[in-house]
Structures are given as C-alpha cells and as structure tokens.
Design an enzyme around this catalytic site. Structure first.
Site, PDB file in Angstrom:
ATOM      1  N   TYR B 128       8.439  50.009  22.409  1.00  0.00           N
ATOM      2  CA  TYR B 128       8.234  48.602  22.073  1.00  0.00           C
ATOM      3  C   TYR B 128       7.214  48.468  20.943  1.00  0.00           C
ATOM      4  O   TYR B 128       7.502  47.989  19.866  1.00  0.00           O
ATOM      5  CB  TYR B 128       7.710  47.819  23.289  1.00  0.00           C
ATOM      6  CG  TYR B 128       8.746  47.400  24.300  1.00  0.00           C
ATOM      7  CD1 TYR B 128      10.007  47.984  24.349  1.00  0.00           C
ATOM      8  CD2 TYR B 128       8.452  46.408  25.230  1.00  0.00           C
ATOM      9  CE1 TYR B 128      10.938  47.593  25.294  1.00  0.00           C
ATOM     10  CE2 TYR B 128       9.385  46.003  26.181  1.00  0.00           C
ATOM     11  CZ  TYR B 128      10.627  46.599  26.207  1.00  0.00           C
ATOM     12  OH  TYR B 128      11.541  46.200  27.140  1.00  0.00           O
ATOM     13  N   SER B 129       5.979  48.914  21.227  1.00  0.00           N
ATOM     14  CA  SER B 129       4.868  48.646  20.304  1.00  0.00           C
ATOM     15  C   SER B 129       5.036  49.355  18.967  1.00  0.00           C
ATOM     16  O   SER B 129       5.606  50.450  18.885  1.00  0.00           O
ATOM     17  CB  SER B 129       3.549  49.113  20.918  1.00  0.00           C
ATOM     18  OG  SER B 129       3.391  48.540  22.189  1.00  0.00           O
ATOM     19  N   GLU B 244      10.137  42.543  36.723  1.00  0.00           N
ATOM     20  CA  GLU B 244      10.012  43.886  37.266  1.00  0.00           C
ATOM     21  C   GLU B 244       8.587  44.409  37.277  1.00  0.00           C
ATOM     22  O   GLU B 244       8.341  45.587  37.172  1.00  0.00           O
ATOM     23  CB  GLU B 244      10.947  44.833  36.513  1.00  0.00           C
ATOM     24  CG  GLU B 244      12.408  44.585  36.837  1.00  0.00           C
ATOM     25  CD  GLU B 244      12.717  44.660  38.338  1.00  0.00           C
ATOM     26  OE1 GLU B 244      12.051  45.427  39.043  1.00  0.00           O
ATOM     27  OE2 GLU B 244      13.611  43.931  38.789  1.00  0.00           O
ATOM     28  N   SER B 383      -2.173  42.641  27.239  1.00  0.00           N
ATOM     29  CA  SER B 383      -3.628  42.781  27.400  1.00  0.00           C
ATOM     30  C   SER B 383      -4.154  41.688  28.329  1.00  0.00           C
ATOM     31  O   SER B 383      -3.492  40.679  28.555  1.00  0.00           O
ATOM     32  CB  SER B 383      -4.317  42.677  26.043  1.00  0.00           C
ATOM     33  OG  SER B 383      -4.351  41.316  25.642  1.00  0.00           O
ATOM     34  N   ASN B 384      -5.356  41.895  28.849  1.00  0.00           N
ATOM     35  CA  ASN B 384      -5.900  40.893  29.773  1.00  0.00           C
ATOM     36  C   ASN B 384      -6.151  39.553  29.085  1.00  0.00           C
ATOM     37  O   ASN B 384      -6.094  38.508  29.729  1.00  0.00           O
ATOM     38  CB  ASN B 384      -7.168  41.436  30.441  1.00  0.00           C
ATOM     39  CG  ASN B 384      -6.812  42.428  31.554  1.00  0.00           C
ATOM     40  OD1 ASN B 384      -5.663  42.872  31.645  1.00  0.00           O
ATOM     41  ND2 ASN B 384      -7.778  42.745  32.398  1.00  0.00           N
TER      42      ASN B 384
HETATM   43  C1  LIG Z   1      -2.687  54.299  26.770  1.00  0.00           C
HETATM   44  C2  LIG Z   1      -1.666  53.356  26.239  1.00  0.00           C
HETATM   45  C3  LIG Z   1      -0.335  53.546  26.539  1.00  0.00           C
HETATM   46  C4  LIG Z   1       0.647  52.706  26.019  1.00  0.00           C
HETATM   47  N1  LIG Z   1       1.968  52.987  26.274  1.00  0.00           N
HETATM   48  C5  LIG Z   1       2.926  52.263  25.633  1.00  0.00           C
HETATM   49  C6  LIG Z   1       4.315  52.634  25.732  1.00  0.00           C
HETATM   50  O1  LIG Z   1       4.680  53.583  26.425  1.00  0.00           O
HETATM   51  N2  LIG Z   1       5.221  51.926  25.029  1.00  0.00           N
HETATM   52  C7  LIG Z   1       4.864  50.858  24.254  1.00  0.00           C
HETATM   53  O2  LIG Z   1       5.742  50.249  23.669  1.00  0.00           O
HETATM   54  N3  LIG Z   1       3.566  50.483  24.144  1.00  0.00           N
HETATM   55  C8  LIG Z   1       2.592  51.166  24.801  1.00  0.00           C
HETATM   56  N4  LIG Z   1       1.261  50.809  24.657  1.00  0.00           N
HETATM   57  C9  LIG Z   1       0.914  49.752  23.720  1.00  0.00           C
HETATM   58  C10 LIG Z   1       0.329  48.516  24.346  1.00  0.00           C
HETATM   59  O3  LIG Z   1       1.308  47.758  24.933  1.00  0.00           O
HETATM   60  C11 LIG Z   1      -0.447  47.772  23.236  1.00  0.00           C
HETATM   61  O4  LIG Z   1      -1.597  48.526  22.990  1.00  0.00           O
HETATM   62  C12 LIG Z   1      -0.793  46.376  23.609  1.00  0.00           C
HETATM   63  O5  LIG Z   1       0.329  45.584  23.551  1.00  0.00           O
HETATM   64  C13 LIG Z   1      -1.876  45.777  22.699  1.00  0.00           C
HETATM   65  O6  LIG Z   1      -1.499  45.884  21.369  1.00  0.00           O
HETATM   66  P1  LIG Z   1      -2.468  46.494  20.254  1.00  0.00           P
HETATM   67  O7  LIG Z   1      -2.961  47.777  20.761  1.00  0.00           O
HETATM   68  O8  LIG Z   1      -1.769  46.481  18.980  1.00  0.00           O
HETATM   69  O9  LIG Z   1      -3.696  45.510  20.229  1.00  0.00           O
HETATM   70  P2  LIG Z   1      -3.736  44.088  19.497  1.00  0.00           P
HETATM   71  O10 LIG Z   1      -2.563  43.286  19.891  1.00  0.00           O
HETATM   72  O11 LIG Z   1      -4.007  44.274  18.063  1.00  0.00           O
HETATM   73  O12 LIG Z   1      -4.986  43.443  20.206  1.00  0.00           O
HETATM   74  C14 LIG Z   1      -6.337  43.700  19.822  1.00  0.00           C
HETATM   75  C15 LIG Z   1      -7.214  42.770  20.631  1.00  0.00           C
HETATM   76  O13 LIG Z   1      -6.884  41.413  20.326  1.00  0.00           O
HETATM   77  C16 LIG Z   1      -6.581  40.703  21.506  1.00  0.00           C
HETATM   78  N5  LIG Z   1      -5.596  39.667  21.221  1.00  0.00           N
HETATM   79  C17 LIG Z   1      -4.416  39.822  20.606  1.00  0.00           C
HETATM   80  N6  LIG Z   1      -3.785  38.633  20.542  1.00  0.00           N
HETATM   81  C18 LIG Z   1      -4.581  37.737  21.148  1.00  0.00           C
HETATM   82  C19 LIG Z   1      -4.483  36.336  21.404  1.00  0.00           C
HETATM   83  N7  LIG Z   1      -3.416  35.641  21.024  1.00  0.00           N
HETATM   84  N8  LIG Z   1      -5.509  35.724  22.048  1.00  0.00           N
HETATM   85  C20 LIG Z   1      -6.596  36.419  22.436  1.00  0.00           C
HETATM   86  N9  LIG Z   1      -6.747  37.747  22.212  1.00  0.00           N
HETATM   87  C21 LIG Z   1      -5.743  38.389  21.569  1.00  0.00           C
HETATM   88  C22 LIG Z   1      -6.062  41.759  22.441  1.00  0.00           C
HETATM   89  O14 LIG Z   1      -6.153  41.341  23.782  1.00  0.00           O
HETATM   90  C23 LIG Z   1      -6.997  42.909  22.129  1.00  0.00           C
HETATM   91  O15 LIG Z   1      -8.198  42.746  22.801  1.00  0.00           O
HETATM   92  C24 LIG Z   1       0.263  51.619  25.202  1.00  0.00           C
HETATM   93  C25 LIG Z   1      -1.083  51.407  24.920  1.00  0.00           C
HETATM   94  C26 LIG Z   1      -2.047  52.248  25.425  1.00  0.00           C
HETATM   95  C27 LIG Z   1      -3.484  51.990  25.091  1.00  0.00           C
END
Ligand SMILES: Cc1cc2nc3c(=O)[nH]c(=O)nc-3n(C[C@H](O)[C@H](O)[C@H](O)COP(=O)(O)OP(=O)(O)OC[C@H]3O[C@@H](n4cnc5c(N)ncnc54)[C@H](O)[C@@H]3O)c2cc1C
Lengths: 364, 398
Positions: B128-129, B244, B383-384
């Site tokens: 996804y990401s 799910e 994220s939380n």
């Molecule tokens: C160990 C690990 C395993 C993972 N495994 C997978 C996987 O198997 N497959 C997959 O697809 N993805 C995976 N992920 C990705 C994960 O889903 C993303 O890290 C997550 O969606 C957050 O995206 P980002 O890291 O780009 O952070 P960002 O989206 O850039 O966020 C950075 C900060 O901004 C905050 N933020 C963003 N938008 C808002 C908003 N609108 N309001 C307030 N705060 C906000 C976030 O909460 C965070 O604190 C994994 C991540 C980790 C760390």
C-alpha cells in the site's frame, strides 16, 4: 545573574561545533559501528588536539577548565553531533586520578583512556552496592557495563575492603592496569553504539601504589560530574532530534500540505519545545551546583537526571511519531539520537531511581 | 449485564488451551516468550500446525478451509495464543487479502490464491504505502497501464513488512491518473518473481530488516490479477480497514507483556528490594494494569457487538489508540525494569541463537530493541493521529 557563557567557553563551543560539523556525520558513525569499531581514532585525536579533553580538567590538573559549565558546554556539543568517542570516561575518572599527573597528561593528550569500573550485576543503579573486594592485597570480583573498558589502558576500580555489600564505609578506589595478571575483559557494543565491557578480576595483586585517594564520597562526586556530562549530552541530542523534527514538519507533505500545518502535530511540537527548555535549565542547575555542598549537589544530580529522563523519552517518542515510518529507520540520523537519548536513561540511574533518591535527599 | 462467558465459550477456551499445550512446539514458544525474532521457517512451521487443525484462518468461512469463528471466539483464541506465547500468524494474506478476495475477487481468483495461503505455498506482503503516500494513502503513484491482456507496472512501494520473504504482493496502483485521487486506484496482485521487481530491505532502529522498499520497473502483470473492477481499489482497501480489524486492541499481547514486566520486576532488586516494591515503578505498573483491565472490557463490548453483526466504526479506532498506548507503555516499563542491563546490543541472542549467551537477566537483550521497535504501533495501520481524526469526525461530526 548572568546566563551567558564566558568568552573562553564560547570559543571552545564554537571550535568544537565547527570541527564536528565538518568531520562527523551519521553515515560514517553508522558504518564504524557496524564494522565493530568502538570509535574513530582520528576523530578522537582531533578532539584531543582541539583541547576538548583538556577542557574537562582543572588548571591544577594540567587542564584549562573542569568546572560544571566546561563539562556542559563540551558535552552538549558532543550530544548534538552524536559523538560516541570516549570522552565520558575522562569525566568519570578525571577527579579520581588527579594525583597521577603523568596519567592525566596522557589522558588530556588523547593517548590513554582510563575507564571507571564501578557497576556490579546485583547493584542496579546503587553506587554503594559493592561486592568486589580487596583482601590481603588481592582484588576479586566482576564489574559490568564498564564504558570503554576494552579500550582503556587502566581502570579505576571501586572495591570493598571491609563492611557489608551496601555499606558506604569500606569502599576504596584502585588504579588497575588492564593488562595486569588476572584481569579479563569481554567487550561488546551497546544499543547506542558506545562500547561496554564486563571485567573480571581474579586474584589481581595490588599494593599501596594502586590505591587512589578517597572512597565513596569521592566516587559520588565523580559520578555527579558524569551525570552532568550525560545530561548535557542528552540535551544536545534532544536539540538535534528537535531540529530534525521541525525540519521534517515543514518539508513532509501529506494531503497536499506540510504536515506541520496539522494542529495535532503543532501542539505536540510546542510541548517538545517547552520541555527541551526545561531540560536546558535542568542542565544549568546541575552545572551551577556541581561545586556546591554535597546535599545541594546531589539533589541537583537527581533532579536533573530525572527530568532529563522524562523529557528525553518524550522527545524521542514524539520525534519518531511525527516522522512516521522514516523515524523508524536506522539509515536516518534520528535513529542514533533516539537510541542515545534512551540509553542515557540507563546510565547512573533512571527516572524512577532518581525520583526516589530526590525524595530521600529532600527528606534528609 | 453479565460479564461471564457462556458455557460454550468456556468450553471453547478449554479446547484452545489444551490444543496449544499439546501442539505448540516448546522452541517456538520460548522464542516468543523471550521476545526473540521469528525466522521465516518459524512462521511457516506454526502456520502448518494451525492449518492441520483448521485454525489458521479464524475469520474465513469453512468452505474455504477457515475456522469460521465469531468475534468472541477469535478474541478467546487470541488471548489463549498470547498467554501460551504462540507466534503470531502472518496477517497480510490471511486477514487482509483473503477477505477482499472473498468479497470482491472472482471465484477463479479465490480458487487460485486461497489454498496457497493456507498450505504455505505463498507468502504475501502488503503493498500500500509509498514514499509519498503514507497517511494520505490515496496519493499512491505506482502506475499500472493496461496493454492488451497485461498491466505494465512502474513505481515504488515502501515499508513492505517482510517483503523479503514474499512470493506475492497485493498492491494499490494508479490506473487512472486523471480521476479524483480515490477513484483512479486499482487492487492488483503481483508475483514477486516477475522480471522488474526489486526488493531492498530497510534496517529499522532496533537493527532488524523488518520492512523493505519494493521497486517495479516495467513489470508485466496478467490482467486476470486485477481484483474486482478497475479503479475501484480504494473501496476494497477501505472495506479491509473497516471490516477486518481483528485483534486491533492487542489485549492478548498486552496481557502477556504485563506478565513479562511483572516477572522481570519481581526478579531484579532495587535498593535491596524487588523492583515491584519500588513505589514509583510499582505505581506505573499498577496504572497500566488498571488501564488494561478497562480496555479488555471495552474490547469485549466491541467484540460482542461485532459478533451480533454490528460493524464497528469509531470504536475500532478507539481500541487502536488505547491498545497501542498501553503496549508502548509496557515496553517502556520493561526497559526500565531491566535497568542498566538494557544497555548492551545483543543481536546474536535476538536472532534466536540458542547457544548465544545473554548478558543480564531474562529479557535484558530484548528490552531496548522492543521499546524502539514498538514505536511502530502508533505509526502503522493508520497512525494514532489519523485514528483520532476518525474518532472526532465520527462522533463530533464537524
Ligand atoms: C514497521 C512498519 C511496518 C509497516 N508495514 C507496512 C506494510 O507491510 N505495508 C504497507 O503498505 N505499509 C506499511 N507500513 C507503512 C505505514 O502504514 C505508514 O508508515 C503509515 O501509513 C504512516 O505513513 P508515513 O510513514 O508516510 O507517515 P506520514 O503519513 O508522513 O505521517 C507523519 C506524521 O504526520 C502525521 N499526520 C499525517 N497526516 C496527518 C493528519 N491529517 N492530521 C494529523 N497528523 C497527521 C502522522 O500521524 C505522523 O505522525 C509500515 C510502517 C512501519 C513503520
């Protein structure tokens, strides 16, 4: 009141920060640690040449500093750059080896490392919990978490000559060369990339020439200096974590805007900024009371270490969180500061230990 | 109000417990108990044992080889599995991909892919990401262009958990760059052995290569690997997120982690007394236990509503936030409990080497790394911060 640094200290800070900005980076530190190298000897020599080690010793000892604010200025800069080179051992042992002028000279020149062997596996954070003994001129026991023990030419060993395991009386200090017969050193890398060792002493022969002046009180005062250095280092590391996070909030875009536009993050960043200022003041408090009477000094030791531990955890947790996935990676510089700030909580007493100790010292 | 489980539920719990006691291999449970890292073989081994019993896929219908448990049964199984220190199963295929295939895939796709999920032929990962699409998942840019009966895929996924072991990846790809961003996304299944797929592991702060970057360079994917309709992928992805989220609160994990912290704290001394008698540490430990007791009930409230067929909305976000805060606090307490012994980095021990000697008390080697690693809980799976936004949107509605 004057919260400005003296001219000399400001110059020291500038030179050190320029040197580190030029020569020290996450990538080389990371590669060095991965290769198992405990530190970079060129950097260490460079720091010695700049006089950074000299700044940790008083003029009577052949240095040109050695006071609280000298330690805090140096260690804040080291923390900011994430330096893992062995400067802390010099702070921990410097006041204890003051009468060994030749050795102090070698330390200042960066030619010898003298490590402090005090912690034991049953002692947790209690400095006065010592089972390692000296009986009839023979040293026996095991010390754990000896910072840079494997790189040291000699150790300041805290050992008991009399009394029960937790008595402060009966604790004495000995200078023991690491190549003495009966000394075994097992070294390892810590979570934060620094180098630790377990040191075992079996019937190591000592005589009066090994004895250092002072006992428990001298040890406690030396550790107070170490706690100041560690706290200042944590402050510097927090400054870097903070700067990286601010930068990231401005640069990272999601939903078409910089994430720093989200109020949920703005307020938490504001809390981090507030708490880092608290951390700075706590370091100043300890630096300013390092030469005070014992109770005043030790209350400040525990107050500062407790606050640094609390704020450190907050800064680490918030910085990683606000970075999202990038904040979790080893490759990104924040990772080093995350590990270092966290591990500083595990040296010489964590948040809970110093809270309890602060209460006890305040009641006394 | 009746807080007790029914007779059938209690009988089910006993059955699960007995089976775990008989079947769960000791070497696996020891690794889990001590917080060591699982190898690919370990996970596959556990999958095989569960599958032989028909319990590998708790949420699947029986006709596909699942256990077809309701939400309460699944919760009971999770609790017992955690208490027995069973490894966790790999969620990507079993509880993420499979429900989508069942709801939106073709019968042919179900026949083709579901058996391989159960028998261990295929290891799946979640694509996804992307570097530019994290919280803003609908911003995915990985491009899939239809050419005859193939899609040609170019782009990059990241944070792909355990992608280094995977045979297949399910991806959100952009098929219509001109549509509104949610409306140009498709759900595509890609064979990782296809020419043009490159996987680069990413080492995390705890020293483990748990996630990966996955690059697609002109990868040709048969059009039959498209799930459902083209440009409807966002709907499927969201279905997955709302329906799910099993075990999102992680009550079982927290209960096991609480036991571990207590065990360690009873066995280390601070000032001559067990750490559990240190008032400051004891207060924090009690606090998190109190929170966990309440959250376990919140969780059961949601679970029993779900078992009656109500779809959880804001509740699952609430459980995610509270559950991860509790789990993270427990890792923080564990690192404090082991004290100075949290300092050494002991990768040989963590990697599971049976003979690797550990310095310090049990759990000393895992305390630091797991504190660092578990920071991920509040970042992934929405994220939380994103969860809190969902909660306020659903409840305040402004
Ligand atoms: C160990 C690990 C395993 C993972 N495994 C997978 C996987 O198997 N497959 C997959 O697809 N993805 C995976 N992920 C990705 C994960 O889903 C993303 O890290 C997550 O969606 C957050 O995206 P980002 O890291 O780009 O952070 P960002 O989206 O850039 O966020 C950075 C900060 O901004 C905050 N933020 C963003 N938008 C808002 C908003 N609108 N309001 C307030 N705060 C906000 C976030 O909460 C965070 O604190 C994994 C991540 C980790 C760390």
């Amino acid at each position: 009141m004057d919260f400005n640094l003296t001219e000399e200290r400001r110059m020291l800070q500038d030179t050190l920060s320029r040197f580190l900005a030029d020569k020290y980076d996450h990538d080389s530190r990371r590669k060095g640690i991965a290769s198992g190298r405990p530190f970079d000897p060129d950097i260490y020599a460079g720091l010695a040449e700049l006089g950074v080690l000299g700044a940790l010793f008083t003029e009577d000892q052949g240095g040109f500093g050695g006071m609280g604010f000298d330690l805090s200025v140096v260690f804040e800069e080291l923390g900011r750059a994430g330096v893992i080179e062995p400067l802390l051992p010099a702070v921990l042992t410097g006041s204890l080896i003051a009468d060994r002028t030749d050795l102090v000279e070698e330390v200042i020149a960066g030619e010898s490392i003298v490590a402090l062997a005090c912690t034991e596996s049953q002692a947790r954070y209690d400095l006065d919990n010592v089972e390692t003994s000296v009986v009839d001129g023979k040293l026996n026991g095991t010390k754990v978490h000896v910072l840079n023990g494997a790189q040291a030419s000699s150790l300041v060993v805290v050992a008991r000559e009399s009394g029960k395991t937790t008595d402060q009386d009966g604790i004495a200090l000995f200078l023991v060369p690491t190549d003495a017969k009966g000394v075994t050193i097992v070294d390892y890398t810590n979570n934060d990339g620094t180098s630790g060792a377990t040191v075992t002493f079996v019937d190591v022969a000592l005589d009066e020439t090994n004895r250092l002046p002072g006992g428990y009180a001298a040890l406690e005062a030396a550790v107070a200096r170490g706690v100041l250095a560690l706290s200042a280092e944590a402050l510097g590391a927090m400054e870097t974590a903070k700067a990286l996070t601010i930068e990231y909030l401005k640069e990272r875009k999601q939903f078409g805007v910089p994430i720093g536009k989200f109020q949920a993050l703005q307020h938490r960043m504001a809390d981090v900024l507030i708490e880092v200022e608290q951390a700075r003041s706590a370091v100043i408090n300890l630096a300013g009371h390092l030469e005070a009477d014992r109770t005043t000094r030790e209350r400040n030791v525990s107050a500062t270490k407790n606050l640094i531990g609390r704020v450190g955890a907050q800064v680490v947790e918030e910085s990683v969180q606000m970075h999202g996935g990038i904040g979790m990676t080893d490759e990104y510089a924040l990772s080093h500061f995350t590990r270092r700030i966290t591990m500083i909580d595990h040296w010489f007493g964590d948040v809970d230990h110093h809270l309890a100790r602060f209460i006890a010292l305040s009641a006394a | 109000m009746d807080l007790s489980y029914t007779d059938e539920e209690q009988a089910f719990r006993a059955e699960v417990r007995d089976w775990l006691a008989e079947t769960l291999p000791r070497d696996l449970s020891e690794k889990v108990r001590l917080g060591k890292r699982m190898s690919k073989q370990d996970v596959e081994h556990w999958h095989r044992l569960l599958n032989a019993k028909g319990w590998l896929a708790p949420n699947w219908p029986k006709k596909y080889g699942g256990a077809e448990w309701n939400a309460v049964q699944r919760q009971i199984f999770e609790e017992e599995a955690c208490l027995a220190h069973a490894p966790r199963t790999l969620p990507f295929g079993l509880s993420m991909l499979a429900p989508v295939l069942m709801a939106f895939g073709s019968e042919e796709q179900r026949q083709r892919f579901l058996p391989g999920l159960l028998d261990g032929t295929n290891w799946w990962c979640q694509g996804y990401s992307e570097p530019g699409a994290g919280s803003d998942l609908a911003a995915v840019k990985t491009r899939a262009v239809r050419e005859g009966d193939e899609y040609v895929v170019n782009g990059q996924k990241t944070w792909t958990t355990l992608g280094q072991h995977a045979d297949w990846i399910f991806c959100l790809v952009r098929t219509d760059p001109d549509a509104k961003k949610q409306e140009g996304i498709s759900f595509l299944l890609i064979d990782m052995t296809s020419p043009g797929v490159t996987v680069r592991p990413i080492v995390l702060i705890d020293g483990e290569a748990e996630v990966n970057e996955v690059f697609f360079d002109n990868v040709r994917v048969p059009a039959e690997n498209l799930v459902g309709e083209e440009n409807k992928g966002w709907t499927y992805a969201k279905y997955l997120l709302t329906h799910e989220r099993t075990n999102i609160a992680g009550v079982g994990f927290s209960t096991a982690a609480l036991d571990t912290v207590k065990h360690v704290a009873q066995n280390v001394k601070s000032g001559g007394k067990p750490l559990t008698e240190n008032p400051h540490f004891a207060a924090r430990l009690a606090q998190v236990e109190i929170d966990l007791m309440a959250m376990a009930t919140t969780n059961l409230r949601v679970v029993s509503a779900a078992a009656k067929g109500e779809a959880p909305g804001a509740e699952s976000s609430m459980l995610k936030v509270k559950g991860t805060v509790i789990r993270q606090e427990l890792t923080s307490l564990l690192r404090r409990a082991v004290g100075p012994d949290a300092l050494p980095f002991q990768p040989d021990y963590l990697e599971g080497g049976d003979n690797a000697e550990m310095m310090g008390p049990e759990h000393a080697a895992t305390a630091g790394p797991s504190y660092f690693n578990m920071r991920k809980l509040s970042i992934f799976g929405g994220s939380n911060e994103v969860q809190r936004t969902i909660i306020t949107k659903a409840i305040i509605g402004l």
